[in-house]
Design a protein around this motif. Structure first.
Motif, short mmCIF file in Angstrom:
data_model
loop_
_atom_site.label_atom_id
_atom_site.label_comp_id
_atom_site.label_asym_id
_atom_site.label_seq_id
_atom_site.Cartn_x
_atom_site.Cartn_y
_atom_site.Cartn_z
N PRO A 217 39.71 51.21 34.17
CA PRO A 217 40.72 50.32 34.48
C PRO A 217 41.53 51.01 35.34
N HIS A 218 41.97 50.57 36.38
CA HIS A 218 43.07 51.01 37.27
C HIS A 218 42.26 52.08 38.09
N ASP A 254 40.12 45.14 39.21
CA ASP A 254 40.64 43.75 39.07
C ASP A 254 41.42 43.41 40.21
N THR A 255 41.50 44.02 41.30
CA THR A 255 41.94 43.51 42.61
C THR A 255 41.26 43.63 43.76
N GLN A 275 30.32 43.70 36.77
CA GLN A 275 31.63 43.76 37.53
C GLN A 275 31.25 43.04 38.94
N PRO A 279 32.63 37.83 40.09
CA PRO A 279 33.41 37.29 41.07
C PRO A 279 32.59 36.73 41.99
#
Length: 338
Positions: A217-218, A254-255, A275, A279
């Motif tokens: 994450p991040h 996430d971006t 992952q 998308p």
């Protein structure tokens, strides 16, 4: 019209208990802009029965080698079929895992690979296979990509999923999430970055911008949420940049895909299967294509599975197969390959 001299594209029928036969029959009966002749590696009777079931006028003619297409009428409504494996039983059910179907699907793609390696066909477009059916037949491959790479004799390969908005290369493919984390190594990261750039070149992008997604994450938040991003992924990106590849990251997962859709990047390297595929598939499988990068020939595939729930019902959508064929033709025309 007579078939042009360009080597044909082979479509493999995939698992005959899935929607492969239907989407192929629908494609064969529809006018398309491409000029490259087509053939199907599969079972003639299965395709004929599907055409009859759909009420489509389709003439099927058998061949034993792709060069037999030369001089044949290849207009819509006519399709050459190159057999492989044992003929299918006429009572093979749709929508069920069956070892006979798994063995047939493996035979179709294997024969197509042999012709591709010989240069007899210009590309392979694959309809979906079923991993459980192949396993039931004793064939221990997790998917098309691994079959293609093994038979082509290459370890330097990867899977890219692409549509009109995103191109995504995977670091690992069919692994459990726990195994996928262990697969994040400097060597695999660098290979995925190189393959992403190579695929973009095949699309005619001269100086591709490659974004690398973080694992955690991040992207680890400076080590707060895991050290892999700083210790493993970032150094691989630096090495890629030393080689002249415009790679950047690691970017938060996430971006990064959103920013790629906005045109900031030409491709994204994703760290593991879901992952990267979520998308792409969220944008619609009908315009998605699966590309195996690193093979000595072009291979594209539909961006969906065998859809056993609708197989044999006449409700399958061939859009992804059309798109996969379109992308294969574009790469063959470019001469860049993958």
């Amino acid at each position: 019209m007579s078939a042009p001299t360009r080597a044909p594209i082979a479509i493999t029928m995939g698992d005959p208990a899935g929607i492969g036969p239907e989407i192929i029959v629908r494609l064969a009966c529809t006018p398309r802009p491409g000029e490259t002749p087509l053939l199907v590696v599969g079972d003639t009777q299965r395709l004929r029965d599907m055409a009859d079931h759909l009420g489509l006028a389709l003439t099927l003619f058998p061949i034993e080698h792709p060069n037999e297409l030369e001089g044949h009428d290849v207009t819509p409504g006519r399709l050459a079929v190159l057999p492989a494996g044992e003929p299918l039983p006429t009572d093979l059910p749709y929508g069920q895992v069956d070892a006979r179907a798994g063995a047939a699907a493996y035979a179709y793609v294997s024969r197509a690979i042999d012709f591709a390696l010989d240069g007899a066909i210009s590309a392979i477009v694959t309809a979906p296979l079923n991993k459980a059916a192949m396993a039931a037949a004793g064939i221990q491959y997790p998917g098309h990509t691994e079959i293609l790479a093994d038979r082509a004799g290459t370890d330097d390969f990867g899977m890219m999923l692409a549509n009109d908005e995103l191109r995504v290369m995977l670091v690992s493919i069919h692994l459990s999430l726990r195994q996928a984390i262990d697969a994040v190594t400097p060597e695999r990261e660098l290979r995925a970055i190189r393959l992403a750039a190579r695929a973009c070149h095949a699309y005619g992008i001269e100086h591709p911008r490659i974004a690398v997604a973080g694992l955690n994450p991040h992207a680890g938040e400076g080590g707060l949420f895991g050290g892999e991003d700083e210790a493993i992924i970032a150094p691989a990106i630096a090495r890629a940049r030393e080689e002249g590849i415009d790679a950047s990251g690691p970017w938060p997962g996430d971006t990064v895909f959103m920013n790629a859709r906005r045109g900031h990047f030409d491709a994204v390297v994703a760290q593991y299967h879901d992952q990267g595929l979520i998308p792409v598939k969220y944008l619609g499988v009908e315009n998605g294509v699966n590309i195996t990068v690193g093979l000595p020939f072009v291979r594209t595939s539909v961006d969906h599975g065998t859809a056993f729930d609708i197989a044999g019902t006449g409700h399958a959508d061939p859009s992804s197969l059309f798109y996969a064929l379109k992308q294969a033709e574009a790469m063959v025309r470019s001469g860049a390959g993958t």
